[in-house]
Structure formats: structure tokens, C-alpha cells
Write a protein that holds these residues in place. Sequence first.
Motif, PDB file in Angstrom:
ATOM      1  N   TYR A  90       0.838  -1.195   0.000  1.00 29.38           N
ATOM      2  CA  TYR A  90       0.000   0.000   0.000  1.00 29.38           C
ATOM      3  C   TYR A  90       0.875   1.247   0.000  1.00 29.38           C
ATOM      4  O   TYR A  90       1.949   1.266   0.619  1.00 29.38           O
ATOM      5  N   ASN A  92       0.092   5.336   0.768  1.00 23.46           N
ATOM      6  CA  ASN A  92      -0.931   6.324   1.151  1.00 23.46           C
ATOM      7  C   ASN A  92      -2.330   5.704   1.158  1.00 23.46           C
ATOM      8  O   ASN A  92      -3.285   6.252   0.598  1.00 23.46           O
ATOM      9  N   ASN A  93      -2.390   4.521   1.793  1.00 23.96           N
ATOM     10  CA  ASN A  93      -3.651   3.783   1.932  1.00 23.96           C
ATOM     11  C   ASN A  93      -4.234   3.326   0.588  1.00 23.96           C
ATOM     12  O   ASN A  93      -5.404   2.936   0.520  1.00 23.96           O
ATOM     13  N   LYS A  94      -3.452   3.374  -0.470  1.00 23.26           N
ATOM     14  CA  LYS A  94      -3.904   2.906  -1.781  1.00 23.26           C
ATOM     15  C   LYS A  94      -3.162   1.627  -2.137  1.00 23.26           C
ATOM     16  O   LYS A  94      -1.939   1.570  -2.060  1.00 23.26           O
ATOM     17  N   LEU A  95      -3.917   0.584  -2.499  1.00 24.09           N
ATOM     18  CA  LEU A  95      -3.310  -0.687  -2.851  1.00 24.09           C
ATOM     19  C   LEU A  95      -2.559  -0.553  -4.179  1.00 24.09           C
ATOM     20  O   LEU A  95      -3.140  -0.209  -5.207  1.00 24.09           O
ATOM     21  N   SER A  98      -0.585  -6.669  -5.160  1.00 24.41           N
ATOM     22  CA  SER A  98      -0.704  -7.809  -4.256  1.00 24.41           C
ATOM     23  C   SER A  98      -0.449  -9.077  -5.048  1.00 24.41           C
ATOM     24  O   SER A  98      -0.768  -9.155  -6.242  1.00 24.41           O
TER      25      SER A  98
END
Length: 361
Positions: A90, A92-95, A98
Motif C-alpha cells: 500500500y 498512502n492507503n492505496k493498494l 498484491s
Amino acid sequence: FERREVYYDYIVNNLSGDYIKWWDQYIRVYTGQRYDLDYTSGKGVYVPSANGLYVKGYDGQYYMTSTFYSKVPHTDIVYVARANVSYALYLNNKLITSESCVIYREIEAVSYKYDPYNNRLLKLENDLSYLVKMFVSNMSTTLSSKIQTPKSLDGLVESVRFPRVLINIGEYDGVKPGTTFGIKKDGKIVGEIKVIRTGADYSECEVTYLKRGYEIRIKDEVFQKQPDFVNSVGFKILYVGSPSAFFTGGDVSVSLSAKEFNIFREEVSSIAFSYTLSFENLSKGNYYDGNFEVNMFFRIFGVDSFSAYVFAGLSTDVNTKSKVGVSFKVGFFELQFFVPLTQLVPNVLVESIKIGGGVSW
């Protein structure tokens, strides 16, 4: 973790070992005896030599080797470590990404080394902390290579002293000597440069390619790229004959050449190895009564689309032996005019001139 026992019959012993491994077989050889392959008699003969590359086996055959073994049965213990790993990255809280992957590593827990001076095995053991450390290191390297994306290196031309170019990125940006950059103008790649020296915030480069008609200027864009593959091997096939019997008594010549290019990647010289066969023999399927030639070509004017060359060569043909001539290339087509060197002086007769025409690239 999985524990495995691996049994071996042989162990490396380069001091006094009397076996070698040839493919998947162990072959016994005469210890301390070395041989070289001697061709002075016209055929290959193995002769004793202290620094020879060959050894003789008990089977009477000779083998090239540098690694020897002794027959010492032993069992190594290997731990196989395997992990299923899932991760998510992640920013800045953005994926960002994965993925799942399998990490695999074989680690020797117990292995052996042969001591030829005391004629015994030396046991080498690694403790559990070493096994864990190696596996974690392998996991770290694997994940780092998957997560990290290489930074694209882009910059501008800072100064030009052809064929040297200075660009405004350097060591701080990750540039290393040997890195290749392309030069871009109006979205078109017009050149290629290679880094020869770096500073903190600049790199000195050498121009390795420039498209004809273009000039490198300050503030031209540069970007990291893989170096272009430049094929220096050429091929040509020509039909060769005299003016009076061009279509009735000609030869077919097939050549392979090694080319030299200028900075515009235009051929400036080459050396060509040819096999020439009469059309009559070729039509009858007789491919063995031909002649070999070697010719050197040097460009005298022109560019790749149209160029002229002078050339000279040697031939096994008793009627030619040596020759000189000129060659003209228009795209893939080539036309040659040449004369045997012995007929060049004092007068060149029209009948002595040979004409060759065909394709080359």
C-alpha cells in the motif's frame, strides 16, 4: 521444513582422486598422468605432458577434465524449506500491488569434504540458526525483487562535443558506466549513447549511433534503454559471367561477410568468404567442384541506400587467382565489375571483365 538424506558414492578429491565424472558416469583414470593432443604428424596423437588437458581412463579412452573424485560413500543431510507467501503493498492507503508466491530453498545441514592428506572425510555441520538465516535471507531477496520496480532514468543533454555528450543525470540517480541511453527528438529515436564516466549529477557518454541527417543538441531528451542489436553478418548471392557469355557460361557465388559500420550504422568495409560454382555444375547437382574466395570491400562513396565499393580478393580458381573490381549497391541489389589482377596490366580487354549481379544484405 523437510529433512532429506542424500547418498553419494563419490566425493571431490582433486589431489589424489582416481575417478572423473563423464556425463552421468564415473570413470576410473590413471592418477597423475596427463596428455596433450599433438597434430604434428598430420593426425591427432595423445602425448604425455605435465600440463596436459587430457587424462587416460582404464577403458583406454582419453578425457578432458579438471575435476577428480575418490570413491568414498557418504550421506549428506539437506533441509528443504518451502513457504507460501502472500503480500499486499500500500502507498498512502492505496493498494499498489498484491500477489502470492512460493519461496523455496535447499540448505545443507550436514555435508562432507575429503581430506586427501589424512585420507578421511571432514564433516561440515550448520546449526538451526544458520538454516533459518539463509531461508529468511532468500525470502527477503525474493520479495524485494518482486515489490521493487526499477526507476526509469530520463534526462536531458547538457552539452555536446561530438562524439562526447554530457547528460544531466548521474550517480545520485542510479546511472552506472556502461548504461545505454536513447536520444529522442519529437517522439522519434534518433541516436544511442553509452555512459563511459559518471559524476554525482552528470554522466559523460559516447555516441554509438546517430541517424543520418540528425544532430544532437542541448536539451534533447535521453532515456535509458537496452542497446540495439546490430547484425554484422552479411549474406549475398550473385550470378557472375563475362559480357559475351553472361547467360550461357556463368557462375553462382554465395558469400558470408563480416561488416564494419560507421556511427550511422552504414557499412564502410567488409570481408567476404565465398563459394563459387559454375551454373552448369549447379544445374547438374554437382555441388563439389567449386572455388573458394576471400574478398575485402571498402566503401568509396554513398550511403546505405546507394553506395560504391572497391574490392580485391584471392580465389582458388586457377584462371582468376587474384582480382580487383568495383561494386555498386542499391538497396538489396548489388552489381559487380572485376578483372583478374594478371589481366589488369598492361591493357584491360572487355572480354577479361567479369560482371556479377544479385542480392545482398
